[in-house]
Design a protein around this motif. Structure first.
Motif, mmCIF file in Angstrom:
data_model
loop_
_atom_site.group_PDB
_atom_site.id
_atom_site.type_symbol
_atom_site.label_atom_id
_atom_site.label_comp_id
_atom_site.label_asym_id
_atom_site.label_seq_id
_atom_site.Cartn_x
_atom_site.Cartn_y
_atom_site.Cartn_z
ATOM 1 N N GLY A 60 0.828 -1.204 0.000
ATOM 2 C CA GLY A 60 0.000 0.000 0.000
ATOM 3 C C GLY A 60 0.856 1.244 0.000
ATOM 4 O O GLY A 60 0.527 2.256 0.627
ATOM 5 N N ALA A 61 1.969 1.179 -0.726
ATOM 6 C CA ALA A 61 2.971 2.254 -0.689
ATOM 7 C C ALA A 61 2.539 3.503 -1.444
ATOM 8 O O ALA A 61 3.184 4.541 -1.323
ATOM 9 C CB ALA A 61 4.292 1.752 -1.266
ATOM 10 N N THR A 62 1.465 3.425 -2.226
ATOM 11 C CA THR A 62 1.052 4.593 -3.006
ATOM 12 C C THR A 62 0.115 5.512 -2.224
ATOM 13 O O THR A 62 -0.272 6.562 -2.720
ATOM 14 C CB THR A 62 0.361 4.144 -4.313
ATOM 15 N N THR A 63 -0.286 5.128 -0.992
ATOM 16 C CA THR A 63 -1.055 6.024 -0.144
ATOM 17 C C THR A 63 -0.104 6.965 0.595
ATOM 18 O O THR A 63 1.097 6.708 0.678
ATOM 19 C CB THR A 63 -1.881 5.230 0.889
ATOM 20 N N SER A 64 -0.633 8.030 1.131
ATOM 21 C CA SER A 64 0.220 9.011 1.830
ATOM 22 C C SER A 64 0.899 8.386 3.037
ATOM 23 O O SER A 64 2.083 8.630 3.295
ATOM 24 C CB SER A 64 -0.616 10.222 2.252
ATOM 25 N N LEU A 65 0.181 7.537 3.777
ATOM 26 C CA LEU A 65 0.774 6.916 4.959
ATOM 27 C C LEU A 65 1.793 5.857 4.550
ATOM 28 O O LEU A 65 2.861 5.737 5.167
ATOM 29 C CB LEU A 65 -0.318 6.291 5.825
ATOM 30 N N GLY A 66 1.501 5.093 3.504
ATOM 31 C CA GLY A 66 2.454 4.104 3.020
ATOM 32 C C GLY A 66 3.742 4.739 2.533
ATOM 33 O O GLY A 66 4.847 4.253 2.808
ATOM 34 N N THR A 67 3.609 5.851 1.804
ATOM 35 C CA THR A 67 4.782 6.581 1.338
ATOM 36 C C THR A 67 5.603 7.098 2.513
ATOM 37 O O THR A 67 6.837 7.052 2.498
ATOM 38 C CB THR A 67 4.363 7.749 0.438
ATOM 39 N N ALA A 68 4.913 7.578 3.556
ATOM 40 C CA ALA A 68 5.617 8.092 4.735
ATOM 41 C C ALA A 68 6.417 6.991 5.418
ATOM 42 O O ALA A 68 7.566 7.205 5.834
ATOM 43 C CB ALA A 68 4.603 8.695 5.715
ATOM 44 N N PHE A 69 5.859 5.796 5.533
ATOM 45 C CA PHE A 69 6.592 4.680 6.128
ATOM 46 C C PHE A 69 7.789 4.306 5.263
ATOM 47 O O PHE A 69 8.882 4.019 5.773
ATOM 48 C CB PHE A 69 5.674 3.472 6.311
ATOM 49 N N ALA A 70 7.599 4.295 3.934
ATOM 50 C CA ALA A 70 8.703 3.947 3.038
ATOM 51 C C ALA A 70 9.849 4.949 3.161
ATOM 52 O O ALA A 70 11.029 4.572 3.214
ATOM 53 C CB ALA A 70 8.195 3.893 1.600
ATOM 54 N N LEU A 71 9.536 6.229 3.215
ATOM 55 C CA LEU A 71 10.565 7.261 3.338
ATOM 56 C C LEU A 71 11.305 7.154 4.674
ATOM 57 O O LEU A 71 12.533 7.298 4.734
ATOM 58 C CB LEU A 71 9.931 8.643 3.199
ATOM 59 N N ASP A 72 10.565 6.902 5.751
ATOM 60 C CA ASP A 72 11.195 6.789 7.064
ATOM 61 C C ASP A 72 12.098 5.564 7.126
ATOM 62 O O ASP A 72 13.202 5.614 7.700
ATOM 63 C CB ASP A 72 10.130 6.710 8.159
ATOM 64 N N LEU A 73 11.659 4.464 6.531
ATOM 65 C CA LEU A 73 12.486 3.251 6.523
ATOM 66 C C LEU A 73 13.724 3.428 5.655
ATOM 67 O O LEU A 73 14.801 2.916 5.985
ATOM 68 C CB LEU A 73 11.654 2.067 6.032
ATOM 69 N N ALA A 74 13.579 4.158 4.558
ATOM 70 C CA ALA A 74 14.747 4.451 3.717
ATOM 71 C C ALA A 74 15.753 5.298 4.485
ATOM 72 O O ALA A 74 16.975 5.108 4.353
ATOM 73 C CB ALA A 74 14.307 5.163 2.446
ATOM 74 N N GLU A 75 15.263 6.211 5.300
ATOM 75 C CA GLU A 75 16.151 7.034 6.121
ATOM 76 C C GLU A 75 16.903 6.178 7.143
ATOM 77 O O GLU A 75 18.008 6.522 7.558
ATOM 78 C CB GLU A 75 15.339 8.113 6.837
ATOM 79 N N ARG A 76 16.307 5.045 7.520
ATOM 80 C CA ARG A 76 16.958 4.119 8.458
ATOM 81 C C ARG A 76 17.834 3.095 7.729
ATOM 82 O O ARG A 76 18.192 2.069 8.299
ATOM 83 C CB ARG A 76 15.889 3.409 9.288
#
Length: 381
Positions: free
Chosen positions: A71-87
């Motif tokens: 569900g990465a194309t939703t705003s919340l899914g994108t936010a989780f993906a970005l935060d995990l990429a930062e980690r």
């Protein structure tokens, strides 16, 4: 004379003194228990949402190098993906929009420079989709799965108003999607004895019955119970399973509210306090709302939500009629094609659609030969 009413009251209550003593004792115990619960929730919340910051178990070393965000194309899914990429996780995005997957992958690559690719998938297409995803992920050390895919009602509806197609669509995505993705990735996590599964449902999952949201609430309740049961299955086996129960997350960046944190704020807070329990609100504001609502009697909740949802249903029907009328007017006054021709063409296309779907390949091998940044792998046309 002033003492006579008090003396009369004492004489009246004298036979009931043993009962009053018991009631007083019960009231004392009950009040003490509630004070204890209040202190426990406050201290637990402080420990979970304040002291835990900076000590999250969500790291590549503890879990594995790849994170899958469903569900990465939703705003919340994108936010989780970005935060995990930062980690420093390498990111696998799963969604149903090619354009949004490309945009999200590009943003992650541009900002963090991490490896990322997307899988275009439609969970309504059945078991074959999950088999394709499993094949695409074979050989990758997936340490974290975020199940964020979910669909809701367009507006609150009575149960009998839901079409069979809409109900199956909701259940396939909300219930089957999260269950099958977990079933796909959990075995390799257990084999390595490390990993994490985060199932994002909704605060409505633990709320009292909510009229006009029957199927959606039931689906969210399933995900919550599924996560809790799986959490206890995985205790001592190296895998953390967590249900997140967000309330309102701010979708409109122009309007802010303390009760609805932006997606990136919610994602950061949620990931920082993972691992304390089998379920969590994810953000201190949502935890506070949940704590307050537990004191609301079920009958009051049912009465209030029923009235609110009936009003929202009426507004939703009115808006749908307005949109439909506007669309019909556009089609009827089109200079290029008549309304009748449009309907005929749409019917012809709908009849041909299943044939085209059956003839198309399940995986586009030309676009899935490598896992380079920004690739979109087709798991279902």
């Amino acid at each position: 004379m002033a003492d006579s009413p008090l003396r009369f009251l004492r004489e009246l209550l004298d036979p009931y003194e043993p009962l009053l003593d018991r009631l007083f004792l019960f009231g004392t115990v009950y009040g003490t228990w509630n004070v204890f619960k209040c202190c426990y929730y406050v201290l637990s919340g402080f420990r979970r949402y304040i002291l835990r910051i900076g000590a999250s178990p969500v790291t590549v070393a503890k879990l594995g190098e790849w994170a899958v965000v469903n569900g990465a194309t939703t705003s919340l899914g994108t936010a989780f993906a970005l935060d995990l990429a930062e980690r420093n996780f390498k990111i696998i995005l799963i969604g149903n929009s090619d354009t949004k997957l490309q945009n999200t992958a590009k943003e992650i690559e541009d900002v963090f420079g991490t490896e990322v690719f997307g899988i275009l998938a439609d969970f309504t297409q059945g078991l074959r989709v999950f088999e394709d995803i499993k094949e695409l992920l074979t050989g990758l050390e997936v340490g974290l799965l975020v199940n964020n895919v979910a669909v809701r009602y367009d507006y609150p509806k009575w149960f009998e108003e839901l079409s069979t197609q809409r109900m199956l669509h909701l259940l396939n995505i909300d219930v089957i999607g999260a269950s099958m993705m977990t079933h796909t990735l959990l075995p390799q996590m257990l084999k390595r004895e490390k990993g994490m599964i985060i199932n994002i449902c909704s605060s409505i999952a633990t709320a009292p019955p909510t009229p006009l949201m029957t199927v959606y609430q039931s689906a969210m309740s399933y995900i919550h119970t599924f996560s809790q049961a799986l959490h206890y299955e995985c205790v001592g086996r190296g895998v953390i399973v967590q249900a997140l129960l967000p309330s309102f997350v701010q979708e409109n960046t122009e309007r802010t509210s303390i009760l609805a944190p932006p997606p990136h704020v919610y994602a950061r807070h949620a990931l920082n306090q993972i691992g304390f329990s089998s379920s969590s609100s994810g953000h201190w504001v949502h935890a506070l709302l949940g704590w307050v609502l537990q004191f609301v009697p079920d009958s009051v909740w049912v009465w209030w939500t029923r009235g609110v949802n009936i009003n929202l249903r009426s507004k939703g029907i009115d808006e749908k009629l307005v949109r439909r009328t506007a669309l019909l007017n556009i089609l009827k006054h089109s200079k290029d094609i008549s309304f009748e021709e449009t309907v005929t063409r749409k019917r012809s296309q709908s009849q041909l659609a299943p044939t085209l779907t059956q003839e198309s390949p399940t995986i586009d091998r030309r676009r899935s030969h490598s896992f380079q940044s920004g690739n979109i792998l087709i798991s279902k046309h």
